[in-house]
Scaffold this motif. Structure first.
Motif, PDB file in Angstrom:
ATOM      1  N   GLN A 143      57.185  53.127  49.223  1.00 12.44           N
ATOM      2  CA  GLN A 143      56.276  52.102  49.739  1.00 12.44           C
ATOM      3  C   GLN A 143      54.905  52.225  49.068  1.00 12.44           C
ATOM      4  N   HIS A 202      61.680  44.734  51.663  1.00 14.94           N
ATOM      5  CA  HIS A 202      62.838  45.457  51.116  1.00 14.94           C
ATOM      6  C   HIS A 202      62.657  45.596  49.620  1.00 14.94           C
ATOM      7  N   ILE A 203      62.911  46.797  49.130  1.00 14.55           N
ATOM      8  CA  ILE A 203      62.741  47.034  47.698  1.00 14.55           C
ATOM      9  C   ILE A 203      64.095  47.424  47.118  1.00 14.55           C
ATOM     10  N   ASP A 204      64.655  46.542  46.301  1.00 12.81           N
ATOM     11  CA  ASP A 204      65.941  46.856  45.663  1.00 12.81           C
ATOM     12  C   ASP A 204      65.665  47.322  44.248  1.00 12.81           C
ATOM     13  N   LEU A 205      66.211  48.445  43.906  1.00  8.59           N
ATOM     14  CA  LEU A 205      65.970  48.979  42.575  1.00  8.59           C
ATOM     15  C   LEU A 205      67.233  48.877  41.736  1.00  8.59           C
ATOM     16  N   SER A 206      67.148  48.101  40.665  1.00  5.78           N
ATOM     17  CA  SER A 206      68.329  47.985  39.813  1.00  5.78           C
ATOM     18  C   SER A 206      68.239  48.972  38.652  1.00  5.78           C
ATOM     19  N   THR A 256      63.984  56.330  41.988  1.00  2.00           N
ATOM     20  CA  THR A 256      65.178  56.313  42.854  1.00  2.00           C
ATOM     21  C   THR A 256      65.310  57.603  43.669  1.00  2.00           C
TER      22      THR A 256
END
Ligand SMILES: Nc1ncnc2c1ncn2[C@@H]1O[C@H](COP(=O)(O)OP(=O)(O)OP(=O)(O)O)[C@@H](O)[C@H]1O
Length: 418
Positions: free
Chosen positions: A144, A82-86, A136
């Motif tokens: 990925q 899982h890639i969370d982008l802040s 984003t």
């Protein structure tokens, strides 16, 4: 290269990984497979120093607990599930972050070597055209590949992949894994990858660790690890293993459960000319016209003289004339569990029906084809292709289905069509 000894990981009272041991060699592509929640990601997190664990993990003889964060980043790179982008970065900036661990001094300088590595990784993962895009705005598959590029520029000794083909279409999956595989073989990069797709794992991994409930079930080459009884016990779901038709790798097929209530065989006389037999689930048949046609799944059998053979929903047993003098002979030649039935009329072969109880592969059909051809040739003088042959294999709940269909066909031909 990597040695994991007696690894145990607990989340409060729950033990997710239970004292496992394994070793991965330098340049090996090592796969971990197992059901959801079996502890695969937990193992990767322990190796990457994110989860607290008991036991020892050695990388090139050094206990990874002794690594500083910088050292760890130079040795191990991860492609997370899982890639969370802040924060919003563009693609190239994101990939460049992978070089951070290699930059030296307080004022970290960007060298031409760093630029080359970034460009090469972006090329490897086919994301050069996305360089300026805000990450984003990327699709799951593009994202990925960006994170894989970031992992590659780290130039790790060990690359951890948590479901690397998640989000990728078939072409991208193959492209990506071929490239990673090449990296492992040409540059000695050691890879540990988690895979849900057993066929992909079987195609690319040198060895597989099969995990269930935090325990190792086996560690072996794919041809040994992906065996039917073991897979069924691990996944608690029926699976069929065959060989890949072109590559020395196993090929795993999922098998649906059959609800017996939905199995049916009905027949009706259509237009006074032929009988239609409907069987559900469908059977795999060879041939609409004698021995000429390829294999196909059909649920309708037509016995008699068909009118239109093009694009027919039926598999046809093309029988002409009267049936009064038909006699059935059973034959059990060949290495098959099914029956070969020959219908003779006036001592000439009228048709041949072969039904199998169970799944057979196409190579079996070909062996069978030879046996039948020889048998027919013994009995007739005309070309073999003129003899209608129905070869079918039942699947799922084979005994019941086979017996039913076999007796229906016999009855239809012997009595009803008289
Ligand atoms: N932070 C956590 N706190 C409590 N339990 C956790 C935590 N992380 C994982 N677990 C549990 O540990 C078990 C193993 O989880 P893990 O993510 O390693 O499984 P997995 O094999 O990677 O599963 P999946 O195939 O679904 O990704 C699961 O039962 C999970 O619910």
């Amino acid at each position: 290269m990597l040695a994991v000894q007696n690894l145990t990981v607990k989340y409060h009272q729950f033990t997710a990984v239970k004292g496992i041991d394994f070793e991965v060699k330098c340049g090996e592509f090592f796969g971990i497979c197992g059901p959801n929640g079996s502890g695969k990601s937990t193992i990767l997190r322990a190796i990457n120093g994110i989860s607290a664990y008991q036991g020892d993990i050695w990388l090139e003889g050094q206990n990874i607990k002794e690594f500083s964060p910088g050292e760890r980043a130079r040795h191990i790179a991860v492609l997370p599930q899982h890639i969370d982008l802040s924060f919003a970065f563009n693609v190239k900036e994101m990939v460049k972050m992978g070089r951070y661990a290699h930059q030296k001094g307080l004022l970290k300088s960007w060298l031409s070597k760093d630029e080359e590595r970034v460009n090469a990784a972006m090329q490897l993962t086919s994301i050069e055209h996305l360089a300026e895009r805000d990450i984003t705005t990327l699709s799951g598959g593009e994202m990925q590949r960006v994170f894989l590029a970031r992992a590659i520029v780290q130039e790790p000794q060990l690359l951890l992949l948590d479901e690397p083909t998640n989000h990728l279409d078939i072409a991208q999956q193959m492209k990506l894994l071929e490239r990673i595989y090449h990296l492992s073989k040409s540059e000695g990069l050691t890879i540990i990858g988690i895979f849900h797709d057993l066929n992909i794992a079987g195609l690319f991994c040198d060895r597989l660790l099969m995990l269930k409930d935090g325990e190792v079930q086996t560690i072996a080459a794919p041809e040994d690890a992906l065996n039917e009884p073991l897979l069924e016990s691990i996944y608690e779901s029926p699976l069929i293993r065959r060989d890949h038709p072109k590559t020395p790798a196993p090929s795993i097929n999922m098998q649906r459960k059959v609800n017996k209530e939905t199995m049916k065989i009905t027949r009706k006389l259509a237009k006074g000319q032929h009988w239609e037999i409907e069987c559900y689930p469908p059977m795999k048949f060879l041939g609409n016209q004698g021995l000429r046609n390829p294999f196909e799944w059909k649920s309708k059998i037509l016995i008699g003289k068909p009118t239109d053979q093009q694009a027919s929903p039926y598999v046809m047993l093309n029988i002409d004339g009267d049936f009064e003098s038909i006699k059935w002979y059973e034959n059990r030649e060949g290495p098959f569990s099914g029956e070969i039935k020959i219908a003779k009329k006036h001592d000439d072969v009228q048709c041949v029906i072969v039904l199998f109880d169970g799944i057979i592969v196409e190579t079996d059909y070909l062996k069978l084809f030879q046996i039948i051809s020889c048998m027919i040739a013994k009995h007739i003088k005309r070309p073999i292709v003129d003899v209608p042959v129905l070869i079918g294999a039942t699947i799922q709940e084979p005994r019941i289905n086979f017996k039913k269909i076999s007796s229906w066909l016999e009855t239809a031909l012997e009595i009803e069509l008289k």
